[in-house]
Design a protein around this motif. Sequence first.
Motif, PDB file in Angstrom:
ATOM      1  N   SER A  76      56.592  24.024  24.407  1.00 56.06           N
ATOM      2  CA  SER A  76      56.994  24.646  25.518  1.00 56.06           C
ATOM      3  C   SER A  76      56.517  24.103  27.062  1.00 56.06           C
ATOM      4  O   SER A  76      56.947  24.571  27.925  1.00 56.06           O
ATOM      5  CB  SER A  76      56.498  26.081  25.358  1.00 56.06           C
ATOM      6  OG  SER A  76      55.272  26.303  25.370  1.00 56.06           O
ATOM      7  N   LEU A  90      66.963  31.391  24.680  1.00 56.65           N
ATOM      8  CA  LEU A  90      65.746  32.241  24.305  1.00 56.65           C
ATOM      9  C   LEU A  90      65.685  31.999  22.690  1.00 56.65           C
ATOM     10  O   LEU A  90      64.632  31.454  22.157  1.00 56.65           O
ATOM     11  CB  LEU A  90      66.088  33.798  24.425  1.00 56.65           C
ATOM     12  CG  LEU A  90      64.969  34.554  23.838  1.00 56.65           C
ATOM     13  CD1 LEU A  90      63.556  34.166  24.444  1.00 56.65           C
ATOM     14  CD2 LEU A  90      65.295  35.954  23.874  1.00 56.65           C
ATOM     15  N   GLN A  91      66.772  31.478  22.073  1.00 55.33           N
ATOM     16  CA  GLN A  91      66.758  31.336  20.699  1.00 55.33           C
ATOM     17  C   GLN A  91      66.342  29.645  20.627  1.00 55.33           C
ATOM     18  O   GLN A  91      65.331  29.432  19.802  1.00 55.33           O
ATOM     19  CB  GLN A  91      68.130  31.308  19.905  1.00 55.33           C
ATOM     20  CG  GLN A  91      68.132  30.910  18.700  1.00 55.33           C
ATOM     21  CD  GLN A  91      69.831  30.872  18.276  1.00 55.33           C
ATOM     22  OE1 GLN A  91      70.728  30.972  19.042  1.00 55.33           O
ATOM     23  NE2 GLN A  91      69.903  30.841  16.935  1.00 55.33           N
ATOM     24  N   PHE A  93      64.258  28.306  22.799  1.00 57.82           N
ATOM     25  CA  PHE A  93      62.897  28.234  23.020  1.00 57.82           C
ATOM     26  C   PHE A  93      62.094  28.703  22.051  1.00 57.82           C
ATOM     27  O   PHE A  93      60.836  28.257  21.784  1.00 57.82           O
ATOM     28  CB  PHE A  93      62.793  29.433  24.393  1.00 57.82           C
ATOM     29  CG  PHE A  93      61.013  29.696  24.618  1.00 57.82           C
ATOM     30  CD1 PHE A  93      60.548  28.671  25.476  1.00 57.82           C
ATOM     31  CD2 PHE A  93      60.622  30.679  24.229  1.00 57.82           C
ATOM     32  CE1 PHE A  93      59.116  28.942  25.460  1.00 57.82           C
ATOM     33  CE2 PHE A  93      59.136  30.941  24.442  1.00 57.82           C
ATOM     34  CZ  PHE A  93      58.428  30.200  25.234  1.00 57.82           C
ATOM     35  N   ARG A  94      62.582  29.697  21.104  1.00 62.64           N
ATOM     36  CA  ARG A  94      61.823  30.189  20.134  1.00 62.64           C
ATOM     37  C   ARG A  94      61.516  29.057  18.980  1.00 62.64           C
ATOM     38  O   ARG A  94      60.580  29.201  18.238  1.00 62.64           O
ATOM     39  CB  ARG A  94      62.340  31.357  19.568  1.00 62.64           C
ATOM     40  CG  ARG A  94      62.176  32.648  20.459  1.00 62.64           C
ATOM     41  CD  ARG A  94      62.911  34.134  19.714  1.00 62.64           C
ATOM     42  NE  ARG A  94      62.642  35.041  20.528  1.00 62.64           N
ATOM     43  CZ  ARG A  94      63.394  36.124  20.618  1.00 62.64           C
ATOM     44  NH1 ARG A  94      64.578  36.045  19.874  1.00 62.64           N
ATOM     45  NH2 ARG A  94      62.983  37.078  21.328  1.00 62.64           N
ATOM     46  N   ARG A  95      62.861  28.129  18.939  1.00 54.44           N
ATOM     47  CA  ARG A  95      62.477  27.262  18.003  1.00 54.44           C
ATOM     48  C   ARG A  95      61.592  26.181  18.504  1.00 54.44           C
ATOM     49  O   ARG A  95      60.701  25.427  17.877  1.00 54.44           O
ATOM     50  CB  ARG A  95      63.932  26.437  17.877  1.00 54.44           C
ATOM     51  CG  ARG A  95      64.770  27.225  17.039  1.00 54.44           C
ATOM     52  CD  ARG A  95      66.391  26.600  16.983  1.00 54.44           C
ATOM     53  NE  ARG A  95      66.155  25.512  16.327  1.00 54.44           N
ATOM     54  CZ  ARG A  95      67.097  24.467  16.290  1.00 54.44           C
ATOM     55  NH1 ARG A  95      68.335  24.692  17.009  1.00 54.44           N
ATOM     56  NH2 ARG A  95      67.023  23.298  15.658  1.00 54.44           N
ATOM     57  N   SER A  97      58.961  26.645  20.876  1.00 54.52           N
ATOM     58  CA  SER A  97      57.730  27.127  21.364  1.00 54.52           C
ATOM     59  C   SER A  97      56.609  26.937  20.424  1.00 54.52           C
ATOM     60  O   SER A  97      55.447  27.021  20.708  1.00 54.52           O
ATOM     61  CB  SER A  97      57.811  28.350  21.893  1.00 54.52           C
ATOM     62  OG  SER A  97      58.107  29.305  20.852  1.00 54.52           O
ATOM     63  N   GLN A  98      57.009  26.845  18.956  1.00 51.70           N
ATOM     64  CA  GLN A  98      55.850  26.741  17.969  1.00 51.70           C
ATOM     65  C   GLN A  98      55.550  25.433  17.631  1.00 51.70           C
ATOM     66  O   GLN A  98      54.626  25.291  16.713  1.00 51.70           O
ATOM     67  CB  GLN A  98      56.283  27.605  16.695  1.00 51.70           C
ATOM     68  CG  GLN A  98      56.614  29.297  16.894  1.00 51.70           C
ATOM     69  CD  GLN A  98      55.238  29.924  17.323  1.00 51.70           C
ATOM     70  OE1 GLN A  98      54.559  29.782  16.668  1.00 51.70           O
ATOM     71  NE2 GLN A  98      55.623  30.756  18.340  1.00 51.70           N
TER      72      GLN A  98
END
Length: 178
Positions: A76, A90-91, A93-95, A97-98
């Motif tokens: 990120s 957002l979807q 980003f969630r993929r 960000s981890q």
Amino acid sequence: MGSLLFVVLLIVVVGVGVTVLKGKVGKDEGGGTIGSGISPSNLQAKAVLTEREQPMYWRLVEAFPEHVVLSQVSFSQLVSAKGGNRSQNLQLFRRISQKTADFVLCRKDFSVIAVIELDDSSHKGKETKDAERDGFLKQAGIKTLRVKQPPPVELLRQAFASKASAEQVVKHEAKASP
């Protein structure tokens, strides 16, 4: 009398609420709970880099003294999701960000030159996930170099001079493997 009873009840309700919230939010450093019941004794400090990653870090620092070498950088911080609608961004980003890059080579202004991944035995069977990670970076225009062990300084320098040189690093590793 009615309003006095109301005030007393209100004070009791607020007092009970505050007491309950104190128990859930946390206690002092004397050994109570933090957040949602997580005990501080469950947390332990650890080294940022493993014993296997540390030689690679120092090799990168030696190879690129005029650059900044960062370790364990969240994706990120490297890429952002833009161009889709809010839900799609957002979807995505969630993929991303981890995910974490092992090493990031930057210019002095902290613009990214490349991501270097040290692939050890934990990457076996995860080639598809690694390819997805590389794809995210490639889409953002960030070069990725994957190595199994720290290459010689000169090969690292050459790897960022041209694409053909990056292939030399991989070939060198193949020769060095037992």
